[in-house]
Enzyme design. Structure first.
Site, mmCIF file in Angstrom:
data_model
loop_
_atom_site.group_PDB
_atom_site.id
_atom_site.type_symbol
_atom_site.label_atom_id
_atom_site.label_comp_id
_atom_site.label_asym_id
_atom_site.label_seq_id
_atom_site.Cartn_x
_atom_site.Cartn_y
_atom_site.Cartn_z
ATOM 1 C CG ASP A 105 -1.190 -3.579 1.445
ATOM 2 O OD1 ASP A 105 -1.052 -2.348 1.351
ATOM 3 O OD2 ASP A 105 -1.274 -4.304 0.443
ATOM 4 C CG ASP A 160 -5.445 -5.079 -1.402
ATOM 5 O OD1 ASP A 160 -6.424 -4.357 -1.118
ATOM 6 O OD2 ASP A 160 -4.259 -4.751 -1.195
ATOM 7 N NE ARG A 213 -4.524 1.841 -2.105
ATOM 8 C CZ ARG A 213 -3.365 1.227 -1.932
ATOM 9 N NH1 ARG A 213 -3.323 0.007 -1.431
ATOM 10 N NH2 ARG A 213 -2.243 1.807 -2.278
HETATM 11 CA CA CA Z 1 -2.259 -5.854 -0.764
#
Ligand code: CA
Ligand code: CA
Length: 437
Positions: free
Chosen positions: A252, A256, A308
């Site tokens: 992922d 984050d 991102r």
């Molecule tokens: Ca994540």
């Protein structure tokens, strides 16, 4: 025959008295005043005030967990100031005997990937519904097993510093519901998910999705992430097999920052060669994230990543003096402007590979505004020159994004460099291995 050094005493390590003076000094550093959003509120001191018996040098998963408080399930509640030096490589799959566990060791007995592929093949299952039933339940239990093992939980008032060559491999460093954490000089490598989820309604043709970031910051504030390298090493997204016509996504985010986290400074890191890099805010819901998710990114290098960089929602995000080296293949966008996000981009540099235009660097994920100044962009090997990401985006897209994010950053440490020198400056300073230890 060489005489082997005596093994460390069981339990607490005892060798912190052998640290070099620069390493000791690094562990005792707090975030400088005014250095980004993490300097707001109570500021960020990490474990810099730790007593000498809370200074640890660790070189295994077990020692790391021990230094963090002793029990991974409850370590996030350990707010004792502590400095943890990582020596060498620590792997999240290290078993009690030091050998690496495998995905099979963490799998639920009922889980079988081959059977999963047969059961949820879109040709059989369709694209309408998420997988459900005993096999999906077994996959979820397997993810829970892996989370308990390879997600390393960090408590408040902690500084983690890498000694020369320090690596955290195949694990997620989780900062959840705590404050005041510093992480510096670590190579984070390949937090792979043994049990990716299949999401048939994600995108036009479904997607595999992973649970695990290299580092996650959730429900936390005053976090400083500095001089680290985030990579997937020899297990890159680009090398994953394809199932159901989509690449198996075993990763992922790199870093984050979600679930109402705020007051985070991300400085002098390298983000190397991956798909998703940094999500700031994970939900469009106008709720608890409002007024949160304030993050500063400065002097980072984003090299060969696809999307991102970051993707933002709600927060006031200061992005200055970062360098982007965007190679082309599979590139989606750099800065994703999401719901109520207020990005302030100043003096960043962008080197664009084949097929990438300046207009591709922004993406509208439901945001409306962006302040931008001082960007320099170079196509291929051509020299960098001043350019406006916003003008290029607006010329190519409708509706336009507005040019005023509605705030001006004040929390900055040192001068803002001209974008023209950011590529060379960050090459010399960003990433793990640049700080004296
Ligand atoms: Ca994540
Ligand atoms: Ca337009």
């Amino acid at each position: 025959m060489a005489v082997l050094p005596a093994p460390a005493a069981a339990g607490r390590d005892t060798n912190s008295d052998r640290l070099s003076w620069p390493a000791r000094s690094l562990g005792r550093q707090a975030l400088p005043p005014g250095d980004g959003w993490a300097a707001a509120g109570e500021g960020t001191t990490g474990g810099s005030a730790a007593s000498q018996d809370n200074v640890h040098v660790v070189d295994s998963r077990a020692e790391l967990i021990d230094a963090l408080g002793g029990d991974n399930a409850t370590n996030r509640n350990n707010d004792t100031p502590k400095i943890i030096y990582v020596a060498g490589a620590i792997n999240g799959f290290e078993g009690p005997d030091g050998n690496l566990l495998t995905c099979a060791d963490l799998a639920d007995p009922e889980y079988d990937f081959d059977e999963f592929l047969v059961t949820y093949d879109p040709a059989v299952w369709g694209y309408e519904n998420d997988p459900s039933g005993p096999l999906e339940d077994a996959r979820r239990r397997s993810v829970t097993n892996q989370t308990r093992y390879t997600q390393i939980n960090v408590g408040a008032n902690t500084t983690i510093v890498g000694l020369r060559g320090a690596r955290l491999e195949n694990l997620t460093l989780m900062v959840d519901s705590v404050r005041n954490v510093i992480v510096r000089n670590i190579v984070f490598d390949d937090a792979y998910d043994c049990f990716p989820a299949w999401s048939p309604d994600d995108g036009d043709a479904g997607n595999w999705n992973s649970q695990f970031d290299l580092m996650s910051v959730r429900r936390s504030e005053n976090v400083w992430v500095d001089h680290n390298t985030f990579t997937d090493g020899d297990n890159p997204d680009s090398a994953q097999p394809v199932y159901f016509g989509r690449p198996l996504q075993v990763h992922d985010g790199a870093l984050d920052i979600t679930h109402t986290a705020s007051l985070v400074t991300v400085s002098y890191n390298r983000f190397d060669g991956r798909d998703k890099v940094m999500l700031i805010g994970s939900s469009n819901t106008v709720g608890p994230d409002v007024g949160r998710l304030n993050v500063t990114l400065h002097h980072n290098v984003f090299d060969g990543s696809l999307q991102r960089l970051p993707r933002i929602r709600f927060g006031q995000i200061d992005v200055y003096n970062n360098h982007y080296e965007l190679s082309g293949d599979g590139f989606q966008y750099a800065v994703g402007v999401g719901v109520q996000g207020a990005p302030y981009l100043e003096n960043n540099s962008f080197r664009l590979g084949p097929g990438i235009d300046t207009a591709d660097l922004l993406y509208d994920w439901g945001g409306t505004v962006l302040t931008e100044q001082g960007s320099w962009v170079g196509q291929g090997h051509r020299p960098l020159r001043p350019a406006s990401l916003l003008d290029a985006y607006n010329a190519a897209n409708d509706p336009d994004l507005g040019d005023d994010a509605g705030w001006t950053p004040t929390l900055r440490h040192g001068p803002v460099l001209p974008a023209a020198i950011v590529p060379i400056y960050t090459r010399l300073t960003a990433g793990a291995g640049k700080l004296p230890v």
